[in-house]
Design a protein around this motif. Structure first.
Motif, short mmCIF file in Angstrom:
data_model
loop_
_atom_site.label_atom_id
_atom_site.label_comp_id
_atom_site.label_asym_id
_atom_site.label_seq_id
_atom_site.Cartn_x
_atom_site.Cartn_y
_atom_site.Cartn_z
N UNK A 29 0.93 -1.33 -0.02
CA UNK A 29 0.04 -0.12 0.09
C UNK A 29 0.74 1.16 0.35
N UNK A 30 2.00 1.12 -0.76
CA UNK A 30 2.99 2.29 -0.56
C UNK A 30 3.59 2.32 -1.82
N UNK A 31 4.08 3.52 -2.28
CA UNK A 31 5.27 3.93 -3.13
C UNK A 31 6.61 4.25 -2.41
N UNK A 32 7.53 3.37 -2.25
CA UNK A 32 8.64 3.49 -1.12
C UNK A 32 9.76 4.64 -1.73
N UNK A 33 9.76 4.52 -2.95
CA UNK A 33 10.67 5.49 -3.56
C UNK A 33 10.31 6.87 -4.04
N UNK A 85 0.70 6.83 9.12
CA UNK A 85 1.15 6.32 7.72
C UNK A 85 2.63 6.73 7.65
N UNK A 86 3.26 5.83 6.57
CA UNK A 86 4.65 5.95 6.29
C UNK A 86 4.71 7.12 5.08
N UNK A 87 5.91 7.64 4.86
CA UNK A 87 5.86 8.37 3.47
C UNK A 87 5.54 7.67 2.17
N UNK A 88 5.96 6.23 2.24
CA UNK A 88 5.55 5.70 1.02
C UNK A 88 4.07 5.50 0.83
N UNK A 89 3.36 5.51 2.14
CA UNK A 89 1.75 5.16 2.05
C UNK A 89 1.19 6.51 1.76
N UNK A 90 1.63 7.69 2.19
CA UNK A 90 1.14 8.98 1.84
C UNK A 90 1.30 9.19 0.50
#
Length: 147
Positions: A29-33, A85-90
């Motif tokens: 559920x994230x875009x980590x990069x 939420x993590x940065x990737x989830x945001x």
């Protein structure tokens, strides 16, 4: 009715300056990069969040932003989003919330939806609503909202 109002407001905002959508990888559920080579600037992100003509965030969301009387109540309050939420989830939620909730009224800010192009003004066709750098600035700011 809400969809029509949101579409009208999106058409009133300025499209990205000809930016093409870059590639990105979704993991869970994230875009980590980051979408661009550098991390975003939280101060620019705060200004974008408050800019109802560019990001439209406060049209639907409330939070610790200026002009509280103009905040919307159609979407979750963003206060404390950096804790939840993590940065990737945001990042994924801003890029393409429809991937997580297909019936959401939140627009995909960094995704081209060709099959919907007949409902998009000519100036917007094949362009994202925000640039990758804009999204990174918003992510950087929202990640600071811990309280």
């Amino acid at each position: 009715m809400v969809g029509l109002a949101l579409t009208g407001l999106l058409l009133a905002a300025s499209p990205s300056a000809g930016e093409e959508v870059g590639s990105y990888a979704v993991s869970g559920d994230a875009i980590t990069q980051p979408l661009v080579g550098a991390r975003g600037n939280p101060a620019r992100g705060a200004a974008l969040i408050a800019d109802r003509q560019r990001s439209l965030c406060t049209l639907c969301h409330s939070g610790p932003f200026p002009d509280a009387h103009l905040h919307g109540t159609l979407a979750p309050d963003l206060t404390g989003i950096g804790t939840r939420l993590s940065e990737g989830q945001i990042r994924l939620r801003v890029v393409d919330m429809k991937r997580l909730a297909p019936n959401t009224i939140m627009p995909s800010y960094y995704r081209i939806v060709e099959e919907e192009s007949r409902r998009v003004a000519t100036a917007w066709r094949s362009k994202p609503i925000l640039t990758g750098a804009d999204i990174e600035d918003i992510v950087a700011y929202l990640a600071t909202l811990k309280g």
